[in-house]
Write an enzyme that holds these catalytic residues in place. Structure first.
Site, mmCIF file in Angstrom:
data_model
loop_
_atom_site.group_PDB
_atom_site.id
_atom_site.type_symbol
_atom_site.label_atom_id
_atom_site.label_comp_id
_atom_site.label_asym_id
_atom_site.label_seq_id
_atom_site.Cartn_x
_atom_site.Cartn_y
_atom_site.Cartn_z
ATOM 1 N N CYS A 167 25.396 22.025 -11.418
ATOM 2 C CA CYS A 167 25.598 23.459 -11.649
ATOM 3 C C CYS A 167 26.206 23.700 -13.025
ATOM 4 O O CYS A 167 25.853 24.673 -13.710
ATOM 5 C CB CYS A 167 26.477 24.053 -10.551
ATOM 6 S SG CYS A 167 28.078 23.230 -10.339
ATOM 7 N N THR A 227 33.731 15.037 -15.591
ATOM 8 C CA THR A 227 32.402 15.616 -15.406
ATOM 9 C C THR A 227 31.464 15.034 -16.449
ATOM 10 O O THR A 227 31.863 14.826 -17.599
ATOM 11 C CB THR A 227 32.403 17.151 -15.512
ATOM 12 O OG1 THR A 227 31.054 17.634 -15.392
ATOM 13 C CG2 THR A 227 32.978 17.630 -16.836
ATOM 14 N N ARG A 250 39.590 21.475 -11.517
ATOM 15 C CA ARG A 250 39.307 22.104 -10.232
ATOM 16 C C ARG A 250 40.455 23.054 -9.900
ATOM 17 O O ARG A 250 41.619 22.652 -9.926
ATOM 18 C CB ARG A 250 39.142 21.043 -9.146
ATOM 19 C CG ARG A 250 37.924 20.131 -9.328
ATOM 20 C CD ARG A 250 36.619 20.938 -9.230
ATOM 21 N NE ARG A 250 35.446 20.097 -9.340
ATOM 22 C CZ ARG A 250 34.749 19.642 -8.297
ATOM 23 N NH1 ARG A 250 35.150 19.916 -7.058
ATOM 24 N NH2 ARG A 250 33.675 18.908 -8.481
#
Length: 361
Positions: A167, A227, A250
């Protein structure tokens, strides 16, 4: 022309969102026919409950009912959505043993998170499917496609297992695509994604041997994480390979995330010129993929936004020394569930059209 027959392996958060995206886009039963969903449970009543009631996305606009596949079935094992029947199939550790051939499935959407390696995902092809779309970053040489950026690279003859990337890559890549296409260029860049918590995280402090911080309670902490989203942009925009990297935080929100890209352009420019290029792209060749906002919005305003990336012109910054005009920060929002799931559907539709035009289906 008959709809393409689709199976969804893994009916968790993303699997359901992908299916619901098909319903919202009115392609279920017209372009795509979902004949089966695969999960550890075959309890259609529970799946129906999950589809009817969603804490983040609310109630659906379509009807959800259940039925039995045969009189001998002990419990309902068929979802009936707007009159379309979808069989609930028991999961198998080996994708090759799933009944795709028997069910006539053309495409499998692999959304378990378990079979992201190309060789493992190819098990679905051995089970009778023709193509596999992985709803996650993939390894082992699977082709990565980001809609709006490099879908033209899809080759029906050779790309049997395709990844829809992550995403975050789907948010970042459209921004980078415009910056490179419009000749701003990227000399080097650092990305941070402020990312909502996901189902893999813990509600209270728990065990996480490989990622100690990742084991902390998601709803009350800001948790630094890794990531590969920025580096993955180099896979779909080769001119940026090795120029981008990044990290994730997060945060305690259930949905919607935001990308912060700080970069050095390869030529002199301005915030006004960057804004104009991204706005024009959002209205033309990137319409439906890239959005543009100049309003004072916050994360919840982007819930259920089907676009991959919404550029926030209010947040753009520069920090240039006298005589310099190349150092900028751009920010873009994304509904990491809803926007991404729509791109999975778009990718299946795109591949299906290409395959049919080349007689691969």
């Amino acid at each position: 022309m008959a709809p393409i027959k689709v199976g969804i392996n893994g009916f968790g958060r993303i699997g359901r969102m992908v299916f619901q995206s098909m319903c919202e886009d009115n392609v279920l039963g017209t372009e795509l026919d979902v004949v089966a969903v695969v999960d550890m449970s075959t309890d259609a009543e529970y799946f129906a409950y999950q589809m009817k009631f969603d804490t983040v996305h609310g109630r659906p606009k379509y009807t959800v009912e259940v039925a039995k596949s045969s009189p001998s079935a002990k419990k309902p094992d068929v979802l009936v959505v707007n009159g379309h029947r979808i069989l609930c199939v028991k999961a198998d550790r080996n994708p090759a043993d799933l009944p795709w051939g028997k069910l006539g499935v053309d495409y499998v959407i692999e959304s378990t998170g378990l079979f992201t390696d190309k060789a493992k995902a190819e098990g679905h092809v051995k089970g009778g499917a023709k193509k596999v779309v992985i709803s996650a970053p993939a390894s082992g040489g699977a082709k990565t496609i980001v809609m709006g950026v490099n879908q033209h690279e899809y080759n029906p003859a050779t790309h049997h297992v395709v990844s829809n990337a992550s995403c975050t890559t789907n948010c970042l890549a459209p921004i980078v695509h415009v910056l490179t296409k419009e000749n701003f260029g990227i000399e080097t860049g650092l990305m941070t994604t402020i990312h909502s918590y996901t189902a893999t995280q813990k509600t209270v402090d728990g065990v996480s041997i490989k990622d100690w911080r990742g084991g902390r309670a998601a709803a009350v902490n800001i948790i630094p994480s890794t990531t590969g989203a920025a580096k993955a942009v180099g896979m779909v925009i080769p001119s940026t390979k090795g120029k981008l990297t990044g990290m994730s935080f997060r945060v305690p929100t259930p949905d919607v995330s935001v990308v912060d890209l700080t970069f050095r352009a390869t030529r002199d420019t301005s915030i006004q010129e960057i804004d104009a290029a991204l706005k024009k792209a959002s209205q033309t060749y990137m319409k439906g993929i890239l959005g543009f906002t100049d309003e004072e919005l916050v994360s919840s305003d982007f819930i259920n936004d089907a676009r991959s990336s919404i550029y926030d012109s209010k947040a753009t910054l520069q920090n240039n020394l006298p005589g310099e005009k190349r150092f900028f920060k751009v920010v873009s929002w994304y509904d990491n569930e809803w926007g991404y799931s729509h791109r999975v559907v778009d990718l299946v539709r795109f591949m299906g059209a290409k395959d049919r035009s080349s007689s691969k289906l």
